[in-house]
Design an enzyme around this catalytic site. Structure first.
Site, PDB file in Angstrom:
ATOM      1  N   GLU A   1       0.845  -1.200   0.000  1.00 18.99           N
ATOM      2  CA  GLU A   1       0.000   0.000   0.000  1.00 18.99           C
ATOM      3  C   GLU A   1       0.878   1.247   0.000  1.00 18.99           C
ATOM      4  O   GLU A   1       2.019   1.214   0.470  1.00 18.99           O
ATOM      5  CB  GLU A   1      -0.929  -0.082   1.236  1.00 18.99           C
ATOM      6  CG  GLU A   1      -1.741   1.128   1.569  1.00 18.99           C
ATOM      7  CD  GLU A   1      -2.810   1.511   0.544  1.00 18.99           C
ATOM      8  OE1 GLU A   1      -2.504   1.589  -0.646  1.00 18.99           O
ATOM      9  OE2 GLU A   1      -3.961   1.780   0.969  1.00 18.99           O
ATOM     10  N   ASP A   2       0.356   2.350  -0.517  1.00 18.48           N
ATOM     11  CA  ASP A   2       1.155   3.573  -0.603  1.00 18.48           C
ATOM     12  C   ASP A   2       1.321   4.264   0.747  1.00 18.48           C
ATOM     13  O   ASP A   2       2.421   4.616   1.157  1.00 18.48           O
ATOM     14  CB  ASP A   2       0.563   4.543  -1.649  1.00 18.48           C
ATOM     15  CG  ASP A   2      -0.924   4.844  -1.430  1.00 18.48           C
ATOM     16  OD1 ASP A   2      -1.531   4.350  -0.458  1.00 18.48           O
ATOM     17  OD2 ASP A   2      -1.498   5.589  -2.258  1.00 18.48           O
TER      18      ASP A   2
ATOM     19  N   ASP B   1      -2.883   6.443   6.642  1.00 16.80           N
ATOM     20  CA  ASP B   1      -3.237   7.749   7.169  1.00 16.80           C
ATOM     21  C   ASP B   1      -4.142   7.516   8.391  1.00 16.80           C
ATOM     22  O   ASP B   1      -3.652   7.253   9.492  1.00 16.80           O
ATOM     23  CB  ASP B   1      -3.924   8.506   6.020  1.00 16.80           C
ATOM     24  CG  ASP B   1      -4.239   9.955   6.314  1.00 16.80           C
ATOM     25  OD1 ASP B   1      -3.553  10.560   7.139  1.00 16.80           O
ATOM     26  OD2 ASP B   1      -5.190  10.492   5.705  1.00 16.80           O
TER      27      ASP B   1
ATOM     28  N   PHE C   1      -0.226  16.658   3.382  1.00 19.86           N
ATOM     29  CA  PHE C   1      -0.743  15.934   2.230  1.00 19.86           C
ATOM     30  C   PHE C   1       0.359  15.861   1.179  1.00 19.86           C
ATOM     31  O   PHE C   1       0.879  16.873   0.732  1.00 19.86           O
ATOM     32  CB  PHE C   1      -1.988  16.620   1.657  1.00 19.86           C
ATOM     33  CG  PHE C   1      -2.679  15.754   0.653  1.00 19.86           C
ATOM     34  CD1 PHE C   1      -3.556  14.753   1.062  1.00 19.86           C
ATOM     35  CD2 PHE C   1      -2.433  15.903  -0.705  1.00 19.86           C
ATOM     36  CE1 PHE C   1      -4.163  13.910   0.141  1.00 19.86           C
ATOM     37  CE2 PHE C   1      -3.046  15.067  -1.639  1.00 19.86           C
ATOM     38  CZ  PHE C   1      -3.916  14.082  -1.202  1.00 19.86           C
TER      39      PHE C   1
ATOM     40  N   ARG D   1       0.909  11.475  -9.902  1.00 20.70           N
ATOM     41  CA  ARG D   1       1.322  10.096  -9.589  1.00 20.70           C
ATOM     42  C   ARG D   1       2.665   9.747 -10.226  1.00 20.70           C
ATOM     43  O   ARG D   1       3.380   8.879  -9.746  1.00 20.70           O
ATOM     44  CB  ARG D   1       0.279   9.095 -10.095  1.00 20.70           C
ATOM     45  CG  ARG D   1      -1.059   9.149  -9.359  1.00 20.70           C
ATOM     46  CD  ARG D   1      -1.874   7.916  -9.723  1.00 20.70           C
ATOM     47  NE  ARG D   1      -3.280   8.046  -9.396  1.00 20.70           N
ATOM     48  CZ  ARG D   1      -3.813   7.786  -8.190  1.00 20.70           C
ATOM     49  NH1 ARG D   1      -3.049   7.408  -7.196  1.00 20.70           N
ATOM     50  NH2 ARG D   1      -5.116   7.913  -7.999  1.00 20.70           N
TER      51      ARG D   1
HETATM   52  P1  IMP Z   1      -6.628   6.016   5.225  1.00 19.14           P
HETATM   53  O1  IMP Z   1      -7.765   5.093   4.959  1.00 19.14           O
HETATM   54  O2  IMP Z   1      -7.069   7.305   5.862  1.00 19.14           O
HETATM   55  O3  IMP Z   1      -5.461   5.385   5.962  1.00 19.14           O
HETATM   56  O4  IMP Z   1      -6.102   6.541   3.842  1.00 19.14           O
HETATM   57  C1  IMP Z   1      -5.477   5.764   2.942  1.00 19.14           C
HETATM   58  C2  IMP Z   1      -5.633   6.313   1.551  1.00 19.14           C
HETATM   59  O5  IMP Z   1      -5.867   7.745   1.518  1.00 19.14           O
HETATM   60  C3  IMP Z   1      -4.339   6.094   0.824  1.00 19.14           C
HETATM   61  O6  IMP Z   1      -4.304   4.842   0.190  1.00 19.14           O
HETATM   62  C4  IMP Z   1      -4.305   7.242  -0.149  1.00 19.14           C
HETATM   63  O7  IMP Z   1      -4.992   6.885  -1.332  1.00 19.14           O
HETATM   64  C5  IMP Z   1      -5.067   8.358   0.532  1.00 19.14           C
HETATM   65  N1  IMP Z   1      -4.146   9.317   1.173  1.00 19.14           N
HETATM   66  C6  IMP Z   1      -3.949   9.505   2.489  1.00 19.14           C
HETATM   67  N2  IMP Z   1      -3.045  10.468   2.706  1.00 19.14           N
HETATM   68  C7  IMP Z   1      -2.625  10.880   1.503  1.00 19.14           C
HETATM   69  C8  IMP Z   1      -1.663  11.864   1.062  1.00 19.14           C
HETATM   70  O8  IMP Z   1      -0.982  12.547   1.835  1.00 19.14           O
HETATM   71  N3  IMP Z   1      -1.535  11.986  -0.283  1.00 19.14           N
HETATM   72  C9  IMP Z   1      -2.247  11.266  -1.183  1.00 19.14           C
HETATM   73  N4  IMP Z   1      -3.144  10.341  -0.815  1.00 19.14           N
HETATM   74  C10 IMP Z   1      -3.335  10.152   0.509  1.00 19.14           C
END
Ligand code: IMP
Length: 179
Positions: free
Chosen positions: A103-104, A107, A156, A169
């Site tokens: 996963e990237d 958050d 972000f 991207r």
């Molecule tokens: P979570 O469910 O809040 O942990 O968010 C995960 C997803 O939100 C990631 O897979 C990203 O697609 C997106 N995301 C969260 N933070 C960022 C950021 O700083 N930049 C770009 N995408 C983000």
């Protein structure tokens, strides 16, 4: 000279060299957990993990198999709504396999906890998660991520797979938008 104006509003947080070095370390760390004949199946989460996956597997000197899943969290801005929807499921089952979720970024943790829950229900032999970036200050759920590339502050970020409105991207580095 190439026109670089599209990058003018960005401040680099992690350079391509820093990312390459860390991803290579992560690849060795992960590959070293399994014997050379053991199955190692990487499940990448689209779209954000596409470059991370590409570099991670090229730094693994062993057989791997790959599959892809796409999820979307509702909302287009810089904050996810917490509701996760599966857009594309895996092609193959996971029963009895050593699975790594790729996963990237983690958050709030909502996306990964959803993914871990649905993939664990498919009875893999083992399930671990590799995430390039983590923003621990934003966490809403306690999700276990065994391999983290970089811990970053609550900013972000874009690039190296991560988007803002589907753009950026393709940047080879990770940056903060500073306009
Ligand atoms: P979570 O469910 O809040 O942990 O968010 C995960 C997803 O939100 C990631 O897979 C990203 O697609 C997106 N995301 C969260 N933070 C960022 C950021 O700083 N930049 C770009 N995408 C983000």
């Amino acid at each position: 000279m190439p026109d670089r104006r599209w990058e003018n509003d960005l401040t680099v947080l992690l350079t391509a060299d820093q990312i390459r070095a860390r991803v290579t370390e992560m690849a060795r760390e992960i590959a070293g957990l399994y014997g050379p004949e053991e199955d190692l199946h990487l499940v990448a989460i689209l779209k954000g993990a596409f470059l991370f996956l590409g570099d991670l597997v090229r730094a693994m000197d062993r057989h791997v198999t790959l599959d892809f899943m796409a999820v979307s969290s509702y909302g287009k801005g810089t904050r996810s709504s917490g509701e996760v929807r599966m857009v594309k499921d895996l092609d193959a089952g996971l029963e009895g396999r050593n699975v790594i979720i790729v996963e990237d970024i983690v958050d709030t943790g909502l996306t990964l906890s959803y993914l871990q829950e649905i993939l664990r229900a498919r009875s893999p032999k083992s399930l671990r998660t590799a995430c390039l970036l983590s923003k621990p200050s934003r966490r809403q759920v306690d999700v276990k991520v065994e391999h983290i590339g970089f811990t970053i502050e609550d900013r972000f970020v874009v690039g190296y797979g991560l988007d803002y409105g589907e753009r950026y991207r393709n940047l080879p580095y990770i940056a903060v938008i500073t306009d």
